[in-house]
Design a protein around this motif. Structure first.
Motif, PDB file in Angstrom:
ATOM      1  N   PRO A 142      25.715 -10.433   4.723  1.00  9.59           N
ATOM      2  CA  PRO A 142      24.898 -10.644   5.925  1.00  9.59           C
ATOM      3  C   PRO A 142      23.471 -11.070   5.573  1.00  9.59           C
ATOM      4  CG  PRO A 142      25.172  -8.306   5.479  1.00  9.59           C
ATOM      5  CD  PRO A 142      25.991  -9.027   4.459  1.00  9.59           C
ATOM      6  N   GLN A 143      22.791 -11.679   6.557  1.00  5.60           N
ATOM      7  CA  GLN A 143      21.382 -12.038   6.351  1.00  5.60           C
ATOM      8  C   GLN A 143      20.595 -10.742   6.342  1.00  5.60           C
ATOM      9  OE1 GLN A 143      19.705 -14.685   9.223  1.00  5.60           O
ATOM     10  NE2 GLN A 143      20.109 -16.478   7.974  1.00  5.60           N
ATOM     11  N   ASN A 144      20.211 -10.317   5.178  1.00  8.99           N
ATOM     12  CA  ASN A 144      19.567  -9.022   5.042  1.00  8.99           C
ATOM     13  C   ASN A 144      18.446  -9.098   4.030  1.00  8.99           C
ATOM     14  OD1 ASN A 144      19.624  -6.506   6.140  1.00  8.99           O
ATOM     15  ND2 ASN A 144      21.785  -6.188   5.637  1.00  8.99           N
ATOM     16  N   GLU A 145      17.567  -8.102   4.091  1.00  8.31           N
ATOM     17  CA  GLU A 145      16.376  -8.168   3.241  1.00  8.31           C
ATOM     18  C   GLU A 145      16.172  -6.853   2.491  1.00  8.31           C
ATOM     19  OE1 GLU A 145      12.060 -10.080   3.996  1.00  8.31           O
ATOM     20  OE2 GLU A 145      12.546  -8.393   5.286  1.00  8.31           O
ATOM     21  N   CYS A 146      15.513  -6.947   1.338  1.00  7.44           N
ATOM     22  CA  CYS A 146      15.111  -5.723   0.635  1.00  7.44           C
ATOM     23  C   CYS A 146      13.795  -6.013  -0.085  1.00  7.44           C
ATOM     24  CB  CYS A 146      16.189  -5.280  -0.352  1.00  7.44           C
ATOM     25  SG  CYS A 146      16.203  -6.214  -1.868  1.00  7.44           S
ATOM     26  N   HIS A 147      13.201  -4.958  -0.646  1.00  6.31           N
ATOM     27  CA  HIS A 147      11.970  -5.129  -1.409  1.00  6.31           C
ATOM     28  C   HIS A 147      12.231  -4.869  -2.887  1.00  6.31           C
ATOM     29  CE1 HIS A 147      10.269  -4.539   2.632  1.00  6.31           C
ATOM     30  NE2 HIS A 147       9.400  -5.445   2.197  1.00  6.31           N
ATOM     31  N   PHE A 148      11.474  -5.535  -3.715  1.00  7.27           N
ATOM     32  CA  PHE A 148      11.527  -5.261  -5.154  1.00  7.27           C
ATOM     33  C   PHE A 148      10.136  -5.517  -5.707  1.00  7.27           C
ATOM     34  CE2 PHE A 148      11.276  -9.556  -6.925  1.00  7.27           C
ATOM     35  CZ  PHE A 148      11.662 -10.350  -5.841  1.00  7.27           C
ATOM     36  N   SER A 149       9.925  -5.205  -6.981  1.00  5.87           N
ATOM     37  CA  SER A 149       8.600  -5.417  -7.563  1.00  5.87           C
ATOM     38  C   SER A 149       8.661  -6.181  -8.872  1.00  5.87           C
ATOM     39  CB  SER A 149       7.946  -4.059  -7.824  1.00  5.87           C
ATOM     40  OG  SER A 149       6.975  -3.827  -6.848  1.00  5.87           O
ATOM     41  N   ASN A 156       0.835  -1.214   0.000  1.00  7.31           N
ATOM     42  CA  ASN A 156       0.000   0.000   0.000  1.00  7.31           C
ATOM     43  C   ASN A 156       0.865   1.258   0.000  1.00  7.31           C
ATOM     44  OD1 ASN A 156      -2.248  -1.571   0.010  1.00  7.31           O
ATOM     45  ND2 ASN A 156      -2.419  -1.604   2.258  1.00  7.31           N
ATOM     46  N   GLN A 157       1.922   1.208   0.791  1.00  7.51           N
ATOM     47  CA  GLN A 157       2.794   2.396   0.916  1.00  7.51           C
ATOM     48  C   GLN A 157       3.338   2.848  -0.442  1.00  7.51           C
ATOM     49  OE1 GLN A 157       5.899   1.769   3.802  1.00  7.51           O
ATOM     50  NE2 GLN A 157       7.083   3.521   3.073  1.00  7.51           N
ATOM     51  N   TYR A 158       3.707   1.902  -1.272  1.00  3.73           N
ATOM     52  CA  TYR A 158       4.328   2.262  -2.567  1.00  3.73           C
ATOM     53  C   TYR A 158       3.381   2.093  -3.755  1.00  3.73           C
ATOM     54  CZ  TYR A 158       8.708   2.263   0.024  1.00  3.73           C
ATOM     55  OH  TYR A 158       9.705   2.537   0.917  1.00  3.73           O
ATOM     56  N   ASP A 159       2.115   1.845  -3.489  1.00  6.60           N
ATOM     57  CA  ASP A 159       1.178   1.555  -4.570  1.00  6.60           C
ATOM     58  C   ASP A 159       1.785   0.470  -5.483  1.00  6.60           C
ATOM     59  OD1 ASP A 159      -0.861   1.591  -6.377  1.00  6.60           O
ATOM     60  OD2 ASP A 159      -0.168   3.378  -7.444  1.00  6.60           O
ATOM     61  N   ALA A 160       2.260  -0.567  -4.835  1.00  2.00           N
ATOM     62  CA  ALA A 160       2.952  -1.638  -5.554  1.00  2.00           C
ATOM     63  C   ALA A 160       2.331  -2.986  -5.195  1.00  2.00           C
ATOM     64  CB  ALA A 160       4.435  -1.611  -5.202  1.00  2.00           C
ATOM     65  N   PRO A 161       1.203  -3.320  -5.846  1.00  2.00           N
ATOM     66  CA  PRO A 161       0.546  -4.587  -5.488  1.00  2.00           C
ATOM     67  C   PRO A 161       1.402  -5.824  -5.754  1.00  2.00           C
ATOM     68  CG  PRO A 161      -0.609  -3.463  -7.293  1.00  2.00           C
ATOM     69  CD  PRO A 161       0.451  -2.536  -6.820  1.00  2.00           C
ATOM     70  N   HIS A 162       2.423  -5.664  -6.618  1.00  2.00           N
ATOM     71  CA  HIS A 162       3.261  -6.840  -6.924  1.00  2.00           C
ATOM     72  C   HIS A 162       4.592  -6.820  -6.186  1.00  2.00           C
ATOM     73  CE1 HIS A 162       0.345  -7.895  -9.884  1.00  2.00           C
ATOM     74  NE2 HIS A 162       0.459  -6.713 -10.452  1.00  2.00           N
ATOM     75  N   ALA A 163       4.646  -6.055  -5.095  1.00  2.00           N
ATOM     76  CA  ALA A 163       5.904  -5.953  -4.335  1.00  2.00           C
ATOM     77  C   ALA A 163       6.280  -7.304  -3.734  1.00  2.00           C
ATOM     78  CB  ALA A 163       5.776  -4.906  -3.243  1.00  2.00           C
ATOM     79  N   ARG A 164       7.573  -7.575  -3.749  1.00  2.00           N
ATOM     80  CA  ARG A 164       8.107  -8.823  -3.192  1.00  2.00           C
ATOM     81  C   ARG A 164       9.242  -8.494  -2.223  1.00  2.00           C
ATOM     82  NH1 ARG A 164       4.220 -10.192  -5.948  1.00  2.00           N
ATOM     83  NH2 ARG A 164       4.041 -12.044  -7.248  1.00  2.00           N
ATOM     84  N   ARG A 165       9.612  -9.510  -1.414  1.00  2.00           N
ATOM     85  CA  ARG A 165      10.753  -9.364  -0.512  1.00  2.00           C
ATOM     86  C   ARG A 165      11.814 -10.372  -0.933  1.00  2.00           C
ATOM     87  NH1 ARG A 165       7.494 -10.653   4.968  1.00  2.00           N
ATOM     88  NH2 ARG A 165       9.382 -10.048   6.066  1.00  2.00           N
ATOM     89  N   ALA A 166      13.054  -9.943  -0.831  1.00  2.00           N
ATOM     90  CA  ALA A 166      14.165 -10.870  -1.094  1.00  2.00           C
ATOM     91  C   ALA A 166      15.032 -10.891   0.148  1.00  2.00           C
ATOM     92  CB  ALA A 166      14.981 -10.401  -2.296  1.00  2.00           C
ATOM     93  N   LEU A 167      15.231 -12.071   0.699  1.00  2.00           N
ATOM     94  CA  LEU A 167      16.036 -12.206   1.909  1.00  2.00           C
ATOM     95  C   LEU A 167      17.223 -13.123   1.621  1.00  2.00           C
ATOM     96  CD1 LEU A 167      16.322 -12.003   5.133  1.00  2.00           C
ATOM     97  CD2 LEU A 167      15.007 -14.117   5.179  1.00  2.00           C
ATOM     98  N   ILE A 168      18.408 -12.625   1.917  1.00  2.00           N
ATOM     99  CA  ILE A 168      19.587 -13.500   1.798  1.00  2.00           C
ATOM    100  C   ILE A 168      19.561 -14.406   3.020  1.00  2.00           C
ATOM    101  CG2 ILE A 168      22.113 -13.621   1.776  1.00  2.00           C
ATOM    102  CD1 ILE A 168      22.188 -10.923   0.426  1.00  2.00           C
ATOM    103  N   THR A 169      19.268 -15.677   2.811  1.00  2.00           N
ATOM    104  CA  THR A 169      19.197 -16.582   3.965  1.00  2.00           C
ATOM    105  C   THR A 169      20.539 -17.250   4.230  1.00  2.00           C
ATOM    106  OG1 THR A 169      18.336 -18.296   2.517  1.00  2.00           O
ATOM    107  CG2 THR A 169      16.718 -17.074   3.825  1.00  2.00           C
ATOM    108  N   ASP A 170      21.379 -17.314   3.197  1.00  2.00           N
ATOM    109  CA  ASP A 170      22.675 -17.955   3.399  1.00  2.00           C
ATOM    110  C   ASP A 170      23.674 -17.458   2.366  1.00  2.00           C
ATOM    111  OD1 ASP A 170      24.671 -19.566   4.273  1.00  2.00           O
ATOM    112  OD2 ASP A 170      23.902 -21.406   3.374  1.00  2.00           O
ATOM    113  N   CYS A 171      24.772 -16.919   2.863  1.00  2.00           N
ATOM    114  CA  CYS A 171      25.858 -16.502   1.970  1.00  2.00           C
ATOM    115  C   CYS A 171      27.121 -16.391   2.818  1.00  2.00           C
ATOM    116  CB  CYS A 171      25.529 -15.164   1.311  1.00  2.00           C
ATOM    117  SG  CYS A 171      26.871 -14.564   0.262  1.00  2.00           S
TER     118      CYS A 171
END
Ligand SMILES: Nc1ncnc2c1ncn2[C@@H]1O[C@H](COP(=O)(O)OP(=O)(O)OP(=O)(O)O)[C@@H](O)[C@H]1O
Ligand SMILES: [Mg+2]
Length: 405
Positions: free
Chosen positions: A354-361, A335-350
């Motif tokens: 670091p174990q970190n997350e970001c959003h993309f669409s 809702n915040q970005y008017d991005a109904p197709h927003a996804r999250r990407a989390l590095i679970t292992d590398c």
């Protein structure tokens, strides 16, 4: 004619009777040619006669190896198992490879750092995700994209493929891509749609983007996937391939090995296959990106992150250099970005991130930043007349050959 007879004689020794005359002449020319990299590589081996060298070139090229780096992608045992290559010849080949190799086995910290920093990075389409990955997907690495259906795994592959094909001036690698489609989900129209965004953004005249270096193979069975990897040895050096996509990796393994009784054999086969991919990635310095399915973890005490697990067990877990978990973003972000197709990407292992997350669409033009999704929607509508709507393609027989885009 004389040369042809000699070559036919060589081939008889190899017990290969199915080569057409045209191919013989082509090989004859390339064997003679001083710029044949394989022959140039073999010319330095003292313990091999000229006839034997020609024979080795023939055997290796029928095995999909037209470049010395392909020898590095084979184990000593695999080399010995090639028809007409004895244990002694295989040792000579490997020794020559080591002798030609410029770097010694041991590297200083600086040398190693230099090696790592020269790795190219493939952009994902999202700046946030590129930042998370410290610049993009690095060549020479194994990257696993896992997540539930519709999480954006295949869409990310399209964007990575487009960014590999793009010229360097536009942030691309100006390199080739190999796509192994194990689920039958690849769509050339979709890749062209993603590319159309870059054509528009960088003002590239339509149809002038070089897509000849993109090759896709329908590989629904394990036999086909292994055959394709073997044949890829010919395409990689020719097309300067820097990205090998397997979408998805575990699907053929899961369908051909059923039940717990076959689990050990499946994992053994998977391990062997992954090692062959690893040697290719190292030999040609290309990124291997594979998508993976997930399963629910039945452990009632599992943490939120462990509730969903990628399939493939420890064998795959150890092989992946970067594991990225893709899933839908929360409604707050959407809702915040008017991005109904927003996804999250989390590095679970590398091992180095670091174990970190970001959003993309996800959008008409593949992967983008969440802030851009609304703009892309508008742009897609504006360009709609210029973008061909996907057409239903006729069902084709499953083939192992690579076809151009
Ligand atoms: N042409 C398009 N325009 C806009 N969005 C699209 C388009 N094609 C696909 N998408 C988006 O991509 C989503 C599907 O993502 P993707 O194909 O990457 O799923 P996946 O994670 O690979 O799933 P699976 O496990 O089923 O293969 C769709 O739900 C849609 O949001
Ligand atoms: Mg998919």
């Amino acid at each position: 004619m004389k040369l042809k007879i000699i070559l036919l004689k060589d081939m008889a020794q190899l017990q290969d009777e199915n080569i057409e005359e045209e191919k013989v002449v082509t090989r004859k020319k390339s064997v003679k040619s001083s710029d044949d990299p394989l022959l140039a590589f073999l010319s330095g081996i003292k313990g091999l006669s000229d006839t034997m060298k020609k024979r080795v070139v023939k055997v290796l090229s029928t095995e999909g190896i037209i470049d010395p780096r392909g020898i590095k992608a084979l184990t000593q045992k695999e080399l010995e198992n090639l028809p007409g290559i004895s244990e002694a010849t295989a040792s000579l080949l490997r020794d020559q490879f080591e002798a030609k190799s410029e770097s010694s086995i041991f590297l200083s910290l600086e040398e190693r750092e230099e090696l790592e920093t020269v790795r190219e990075k493939i952009k994902t389409g999202s700046k946030a995700l590129d930042t998370l990955l410290q610049g993009g997907v690095p060549t020479g690495c194994f990257v696993e994209l896992y997540g539930a259906p519709q999480s954006g795994k295949t869409q990310m592959c399209y964007s990575l493929a487009a960014n590999t094909l793009l010229p360097e001036d536009f942030g691309g690698l100006d390199s080739g891509v190999i796509w192994l489609d194990t689920e039958g989900s690849f769509s050339s129209q979709r890749l062209k749609q993603v590319l159309s965004y870059y054509e528009y953004t960088y003002n590239i005249p339509k149809g002038t983007l070089n897509t000849n270096r993109f090759m896709v193979a329908a590989t629904r069975t394990l036999a086909q996937i292994e055959q394709a990897v073997k044949e890829a040895g010919k395409i990689i050096p020719k097309n300067k391939v820097k990205l090998l996509i397997v979408d998805s990796l575990m699907d053929p393994f899961r369908s051909e090995y059923g039940g717990l009784g076959e689990l050990a054999s499946r994992q053994k086969h998977l391990n062997k296959f992954l090692h062959s991919l690893m040697r290719i990635a190292e030999a040609y310095d290309l990124a291997v990106v594979y998508t993976n399915q997930v399963m629910a973890n039945p452990d009632p005490f599992a943490t939120a992150m462990d509730k969903v697990q990628p399939v493939g067990g420890f064998v795959l877990g150890h092989a992946s250099d970067i594991r990225l978990w893709l899933r839908r973003a929360t409604s707050k972000i959407r809702n915040q970005y008017d991005a109904p197709h927003a996804r999250r990407a989390l590095i679970t292992d590398c091992g180095w991130l670091p174990q970190n997350e970001c959003h993309f669409s996800l959008g008409a033009f593949g992967i983008t930043d969440v802030e851009e999704e609304a703009n892309h929607r508008k742009l897609a509508l504006e360009l709609e007349s210029g973008i061909e709507t996907p057409v239903e393609e006729d069902e084709e027989d499953v083939q192992t050959e690579f076809v151009k885009l």
